[in-house]
Design an enzyme around this catalytic site. Structure first.
Site, PDB file in Angstrom:
ATOM      1  N   ASN A   1       0.855  -1.192   0.000  1.00  0.00           N
ATOM      2  CA  ASN A   1       0.000   0.000   0.000  1.00  0.00           C
ATOM      3  C   ASN A   1       0.893   1.245   0.000  1.00  0.00           C
ATOM      4  OD1 ASN A   1      -1.457   2.246   1.006  1.00  0.00           O
ATOM      5  ND2 ASN A   1      -3.072   0.884   1.678  1.00  0.00           N
TER       6      ASN A   1
ATOM      7  N   HIS B   1       1.021   6.169   1.709  1.00  0.00           N
ATOM      8  CA  HIS B   1       1.813   7.028   2.592  1.00  0.00           C
ATOM      9  C   HIS B   1       2.867   7.847   1.848  1.00  0.00           C
ATOM     10  CE1 HIS B   1       0.033   6.077   6.394  1.00  0.00           C
ATOM     11  NE2 HIS B   1      -0.076   4.832   5.975  1.00  0.00           N
TER      12      HIS B   1
ATOM     13  N   HIS C   1      -5.613   3.709  -1.941  1.00  0.00           N
ATOM     14  CA  HIS C   1      -6.940   4.042  -1.417  1.00  0.00           C
ATOM     15  C   HIS C   1      -7.311   5.438  -1.897  1.00  0.00           C
ATOM     16  CE1 HIS C   1      -9.619   4.268   2.483  1.00  0.00           C
ATOM     17  NE2 HIS C   1     -10.276   4.592   1.385  1.00  0.00           N
TER      18      HIS C   1
ATOM     19  N   ARG D   1      -9.520   8.075  -1.267  1.00  0.00           N
ATOM     20  CA  ARG D   1     -10.478   8.501  -0.248  1.00  0.00           C
ATOM     21  C   ARG D   1     -11.383   9.598  -0.792  1.00  0.00           C
ATOM     22  NH1 ARG D   1      -9.048   6.748   5.189  1.00  0.00           N
ATOM     23  NH2 ARG D   1     -10.790   8.053   5.821  1.00  0.00           N
TER      24      ARG D   1
ATOM     25  N   ARG E   1      -7.257  12.893   0.558  1.00  0.00           N
ATOM     26  CA  ARG E   1      -6.223  13.452   1.444  1.00  0.00           C
ATOM     27  C   ARG E   1      -4.818  12.987   1.091  1.00  0.00           C
ATOM     28  NH1 ARG E   1      -7.437  10.163   6.999  1.00  0.00           N
ATOM     29  NH2 ARG E   1      -9.476  11.108   6.745  1.00  0.00           N
TER      30      ARG E   1
ATOM     31  N   GLU F   1      -8.734   0.673  -3.358  1.00  0.00           N
ATOM     32  CA  GLU F   1      -9.681   0.685  -2.243  1.00  0.00           C
ATOM     33  C   GLU F   1     -10.531   1.939  -2.306  1.00  0.00           C
ATOM     34  OE1 GLU F   1      -7.509   0.823   1.352  1.00  0.00           O
ATOM     35  OE2 GLU F   1      -6.380  -0.987   0.926  1.00  0.00           O
TER      36      GLU F   1
ATOM     37  N   THR G   1      -8.439   3.519   8.104  1.00  0.00           N
ATOM     38  CA  THR G   1      -9.680   2.741   8.102  1.00  0.00           C
ATOM     39  C   THR G   1      -9.865   2.015   9.434  1.00  0.00           C
ATOM     40  OG1 THR G   1      -9.109   2.325   5.808  1.00  0.00           O
ATOM     41  CG2 THR G   1     -11.006   1.149   6.687  1.00  0.00           C
TER      42      THR G   1
ATOM     43  N   GLU H   1     -10.995  -9.225   2.364  1.00  0.00           N
ATOM     44  CA  GLU H   1      -9.751  -8.851   3.043  1.00  0.00           C
ATOM     45  C   GLU H   1     -10.100  -8.731   4.518  1.00  0.00           C
ATOM     46  OE1 GLU H   1      -7.351  -5.681   1.453  1.00  0.00           O
ATOM     47  OE2 GLU H   1      -6.349  -5.401   3.377  1.00  0.00           O
TER      48      GLU H   1
ATOM     49  N   HIS I   1      -3.893  -4.485   7.571  1.00  0.00           N
ATOM     50  CA  HIS I   1      -4.056  -3.351   8.484  1.00  0.00           C
ATOM     51  C   HIS I   1      -3.229  -3.534   9.743  1.00  0.00           C
ATOM     52  CE1 HIS I   1      -5.598   0.313  10.145  1.00  0.00           C
ATOM     53  NE2 HIS I   1      -6.127   0.541   8.967  1.00  0.00           N
TER      54      HIS I   1
HETATM   55  N1  PXP Z   1      -5.816  -2.954   3.714  1.00  0.00           N
HETATM   56  C1  PXP Z   1      -6.774  -2.003   3.783  1.00  0.00           C
HETATM   57  C2  PXP Z   1      -8.144  -2.350   3.302  1.00  0.00           C
HETATM   58  C3  PXP Z   1      -6.483  -0.717   4.260  1.00  0.00           C
HETATM   59  O1  PXP Z   1      -7.453   0.219   4.320  1.00  0.00           O
HETATM   60  C4  PXP Z   1      -5.165  -0.420   4.651  1.00  0.00           C
HETATM   61  C5  PXP Z   1      -4.820   0.965   5.130  1.00  0.00           C
HETATM   62  O2  PXP Z   1      -5.074   1.888   4.144  1.00  0.00           O
HETATM   63  C6  PXP Z   1      -4.205  -1.432   4.557  1.00  0.00           C
HETATM   64  C7  PXP Z   1      -4.556  -2.696   4.111  1.00  0.00           C
HETATM   65  C8  PXP Z   1      -2.773  -1.199   4.945  1.00  0.00           C
HETATM   66  O3  PXP Z   1      -2.703  -0.964   6.322  1.00  0.00           O
HETATM   67  P1  PXP Z   1      -1.326  -0.489   6.962  1.00  0.00           P
HETATM   68  O4  PXP Z   1      -0.968   0.819   6.333  1.00  0.00           O
HETATM   69  O5  PXP Z   1      -1.653  -0.376   8.414  1.00  0.00           O
HETATM   70  O6  PXP Z   1      -0.324  -1.554   6.657  1.00  0.00           O
END
Ligand code: PXP
Length: 260
Positions: A6, A9, A42, A44, A48, A69, A100, A150, A213
């Site tokens: 992901n 960030h 993602h 959003r 953001r 996402e 999330t 997921e 997550h």
């Molecule tokens: N999976 C989903 C559905 C998420 O919303 C997120 C966070 O955006 C992640 C995985 C990744 O989570 P993390 O950044 O805590 O590894």
């Protein structure tokens, strides 16, 4: 085990300055070169971090499958279907949250998600739903023809952090975290069992199982031991570590440039 990285960030860092750098698109080839299997982003509602242009450029230049996402809001669904990613993962979204929190409730949102599912089938886009490990939710995912679930690993990750990293503060609304250590150990075990039980049921129903997550370099091992989980989506911990693994090299490069 498949790994989706992901990269939201990277856009968070860019948005802190509102400039073009760092560009999340630049991460795609590095993720591929490192051997990961998928890019997760993602989009959003408040944009953001990842914005429409990022998502479009990443999908168009995809060297890996893109897992996009988004919330179940009709406007955002129209937007992401138009972008034609490989997979769409439906997540709950609240503007005030930092990330999330909790899984999507497939029971109260059944009709909306059923309509989305039918649209995705027509467009040949895989459907994944981000849910808490819960038997009812998994049965609903089956009724909704989801290709993937997921499983939300936030509860597991937060209990793990409370036990082993002295996490005092958590975004997850689990009041149990004030419990004594022996109870926390039991809760960690229960959280893992729920993830395992849910994965088994989904697998029996023919749904592919991903999880994510809050997973990091310390807590991921136990999750990889659940055989039905075939993919992890991880963001924060990878980006956080990369700041330090790449930092020395970045400083050295600048020292070279500063030489006169
Ligand atoms: N999976 C989903 C559905 C998420 O919303 C997120 C966070 O955006 C992640 C995985 C990744 O989570 P993390 O950044 O805590 O590894």
């Amino acid at each position: 085990m498949l790994l989706g990285v992901n990269i939201d960030h990277i856009a968070v860092l860019r948005e802190a300055r509102k400039i073009n750098d760092p560009d999340p698109l630049d991460a795609v080839s590095l993720v591929k070169r490192a051997g990961a299997d998928q890019i997760t982003i993602h989009l959003r509602e408040d944009r953001r971090h990842i914005n429409d242009m990022d998502a479009l450029r990443i999908i168009e230049n995809a060297q890996l499958p893109i897992n996009l996402e988004c919330a179940i809001d009709s406007e955002i669904i129209d937007t992401v279907i138009e972008m034609n990613p490989h997979r769409i993962t439906l997540v709950p979204e609240k503007r005030e949250e930092v990330t999330t929190e909790g899984g999507l409730d497939l029971i109260t949102n059944f009709q909306t998600i059923d309509d989305i599912s039918k649209r995705l089938k027509k467009e040949n886009i895989e459907l994944s739903v981000f849910i808490d490990p819960n038997m009812f939710q998994i049965k609903m995912a089956k009724s909704l023809n989801a290709d993937w679930i997921e499983l939300h690993t936030g509860l597991y990750s937060n209990i793990y952090a409370m036990l082993f990293s002295n996490l005092k503060n958590t975004n997850h609304s689990i009041k149990e975290l004030d419990f004594p250590r022996d109870i926390l150990h039991k809760k960690l075990d229960d959280a893992l069992k729920e993830l395992s039980k849910s994965s088994k049921l989904a697998d029996e129903l023919g749904i592919k199982v991903a999880a994510g997550h809050g997973l990091n370099y310390q807590n991921v091992k136990a999750i990889t031991s659940i055989p039905e989980i075939i993919e992890l989506n991880i963001g924060q911990s990878i980006i956080a570590r990369s700041v330090f693994t790449g930092f020395e090299c970045a400083v050295k490069e600048m020292i070279e440039l500063c030489k006169n």
